[in-house]
Write an enzyme that holds these catalytic residues in place. Structure first.
Site, mmCIF file in Angstrom:
data_model
loop_
_atom_site.group_PDB
_atom_site.id
_atom_site.type_symbol
_atom_site.label_atom_id
_atom_site.label_comp_id
_atom_site.label_asym_id
_atom_site.label_seq_id
_atom_site.Cartn_x
_atom_site.Cartn_y
_atom_site.Cartn_z
ATOM 1 N N ASP A 157 9.719 5.555 -10.187
ATOM 2 C CA ASP A 157 9.183 6.168 -11.403
ATOM 3 C C ASP A 157 9.799 7.542 -11.677
ATOM 4 O OD1 ASP A 157 7.636 4.022 -11.962
ATOM 5 O OD2 ASP A 157 5.709 4.973 -11.549
ATOM 6 N N SER A 196 0.817 -1.209 0.000
ATOM 7 C CA SER A 196 0.000 0.000 0.000
ATOM 8 C C SER A 196 0.856 1.267 0.000
ATOM 9 C CB SER A 196 -0.935 -0.038 1.214
ATOM 10 O OG SER A 196 -1.889 0.980 1.159
ATOM 11 N N LYS A 239 -0.591 -4.063 -3.509
ATOM 12 C CA LYS A 239 -1.905 -3.537 -3.111
ATOM 13 C C LYS A 239 -2.049 -2.125 -3.661
ATOM 14 C CE LYS A 239 -4.895 -2.351 0.802
ATOM 15 N NZ LYS A 239 -5.051 -0.913 0.482
#
Length: 575
Positions: free
Chosen positions: A322, A311, A336
């Site tokens: 990223d 999460s 998740k």
């Protein structure tokens, strides 16, 4: 003139045809629109009818069940069970929070509650203090790990669950609770009146310099204001002029999304997109950006993760990856990518409901399981390879969705032997640590303590005297193979080979205690140190032997390797 007249008549005829055609089209559009409105209304009314119908069926069924079932039923339990089953058919994260669970829910989101400050567990038939938190009432009043809770406020705990006992231990701050305990090795039980306090579990259980050049922060959960704890730790460590930072998120199950955004913001420029959420209710869709000036945008960063990182942990690690701000080290994260929102219900209850999926800066969602498309048996499958999509990081590296964040630097997770697993799950390591701490007043500092031959031999004797027996996973697999071989009538053809294999894999406690000593010693060291120096001490003791940390330090301080991880076109996330 005639010609002109003819032409005028033709034009008028065409004009009338055009008007008739337009009128027909308009009428057609109107009819379609009316049908569409009627259809929409019918669908909405039908849905409302189905809801009302099924609620009425549920009400009448419950009434009849309550009146005529042969034994007495508990209405609260029945309703709670039916709600839980209904919600579990959606996903594991959509939950009903009853009034008596609100305290636990607040603790999960804030890390705060009022109680004695101790972790308890069920061991055999006893409720045991598994870990008193340093600096809180249980530790202040002399309660130790391993103490057996016999009574709380005069109530016998023998038939209670851990939830029952936990509820009794919690209560108003500054009020005492009477606890009767039995300490292993002591002849008589003792009673202590522990004054409850407001307990706030530190989201950053440890931070420090792991070597001259590397700062280290362990973040255990994303509770309210945990970003302040990370900020404080980082600014303090930055005074040592480290070259790199390790943010350890291993085993961190997540928590509040806004805290994850704030932590990423510490290391990326203001205005960078960190995560976005998209769901059914479009007005709730949101893009979360870095809104503050960062603390540092140049220090080398490594985020340490494993399969227990979920999460909010995946928002931090995924965004760092990223945005090409740092490297990710470890094993694939949990996967998740679902966002939950709490909605208030009647009678002080709540619904925690999945309302959206989150997407990290490259645009990928890292949700691993597809709960919206279940298999025929009701099970949930992983996202198939055919549906996995390629994305790119800020510098053009290739990354993929389909489940979790795959590290840039992969570390094979150490798997414990069957013997080690049995020693832990059957509390042999725990019980020996209890015995050792009760017989020894002190041990060296965590970094200096080690399991000597003498301590390990004491443990081996302790295990053998407890008449400890175990079976290996290999034995279980062999039993299944033998059953299959007998059914298929191959057993008699290879009986001697089967017997020889069974003899080779049969557990030998003396031999296995020697073979698996390194990993068992690590477990013992962590458990014993925690008795004297609590959670921080346990982390301190493990750092020097932590392969993940060692690998991360190596990756951070290899100039060529660290820079190479951000080369455009480099593929990340293919396994």
């Amino acid at each position: 003139m005639l010609l002109l007249a003819v032409r005028c008549n033709c034009a008028d005829s065409e004009f009338r045809k055009d008007r008739i055609m337009k009128k027909r089209i308009l009428i057609g559009i109107t009819i379609v629109a009316v049908i569409g409105i009627s259809f929409f209304s019918f669908t909405r009314d039908e849905k409302n009818f189905q809801i009302a119908k099924n609620l009425d069926i549920y009400h009448t069924l419950f009434r009849e069940l309550n009146m005529f079932y042969v034994d007495e039923v508990n209405p609260n339990d029945l309703v709670k069970t039916s709600i839980d089953k209904m919600l579990s058919s959606l996903d594991p994260y959509t939950n009903y929070i009853s009034e008596d669970q609100m305290e636990d829910f607040r603790f999960m989101t804030t890390g705060e509650y009022a109680g004695i400050g101790a972790l308890i567990s069920k061991q055999n038939d006893n409720i045991v203090i598994a870990e008193p938190y340093e600096g809180f009432p249980a530790q202040k009043f002399g309660i130790k790990a391993g103490d057996i809770i016999l009574e709380v406020s005069g109530k016998d705990t023998k038939e209670m669950t851990t939830e029952d006992v936990s509820s009794l231990l919690k209560g108003p701050a500054n009020k005492p609770v009477t606890i009767k305990l039995q300490r292993p090795g002591a002849k008589k039980p003792f009673t202590v009146d522990v004054v409850r306090e407001k307990i706030s579990i530190d989201a950053v259980p440890y931070y420090g310099m792991v070597d001259q050049n590397t700062a280290y922060i362990r973040l255990s959960s994303f509770t309210a204001n945990c970003s302040n704890d990370v900020k404080k730790a980082f600014l303090e460590l930055k005074q040592n002029n480290p070259d790199g930072l390790i943010l350890d998120l291993r085993g961190n199950p997540g928590g509040l999304l806004v805290e994850a955004v704030k932590i990423v913001n510490f290391f990326v420029p203001k205005g960078e997109e960190i995560v976005s959420t998209r769901g059914k209710v479009k007005q709730w869709d949101k893009v979360y950006k870095a809104t503050a000036e960062p603390l540092d945008t140049t220090m080398k960063i490594a985020v340490l993760v494993n399969s227990g990182s979920a999460s909010a942990s995946e928002i931090v690690s995924g965004a760092i990856q990223d945005l090409d701000r740092g490297i990710i080290v470890g094993t694939r994260t949990f996967g998740k990518g679902l966002v939950q929102t709490t909605r208030d219900l009647s009678y002080n209850t709540k619904l925690k409901v999945t309302t959206a999926k989150y997407y990290i800066p490259s645009g990928r969602c890292i949700q691993a399981l597809d709960y919206s498309h279940r298999n025929e048996d009701g099970s949930v499958g992983h996202v198939p390879d055919s549906l996995i999509t390629e994305f790119t990081t800020k510098k053009g590296r290739k990354v993929y969705d389909g489940g979790g964040v795959v590290p840039d630097v992969k570390i094979e997770g150490d798997k414990l032997s069957s013997l080690s697993i049995e020693l832990v799950t059957r509390f042999k390591v725990f019980d020996f640590a209890t015995k050792y701490s009760n017989e020894n007043e002190s041990i060296p500092e965590p970094e200096a303590f080690s399991i000597t031959d003498d301590i390990y031999n004491q443990f081996a004797d302790f295990v053998e005297q407890s008449d400890f027996k175990y079976e290996s996973a290999s034995q279980d697999d062999l039993k299944e193979l033998l059953e299959t071989a007998k059914q298929e009538k191959y057993y008699d053809l290879a009986k001697e080979e089967f017997d020889a294999l069974a003899a080779k894999i049969e557990p030998d406690l003396d031999k296995d205690l020697s073979v698996f000593r390194p990993e068992i010693s690590e477990l013992l060291e962590s458990e014993i140190v925690s008795r004297f120096y609590y959670q921080k001490g346990s982390i301190r003791a493990s750092i020097n032997d932590d392969k993940g940390i060692a690998k991360t330090i190596e990756a951070l301080h290899s100039e060529t390797a660290y820079a190479a991880y951000f080369e455009p076109g480099l593929v990340v996330g293919m396994n």
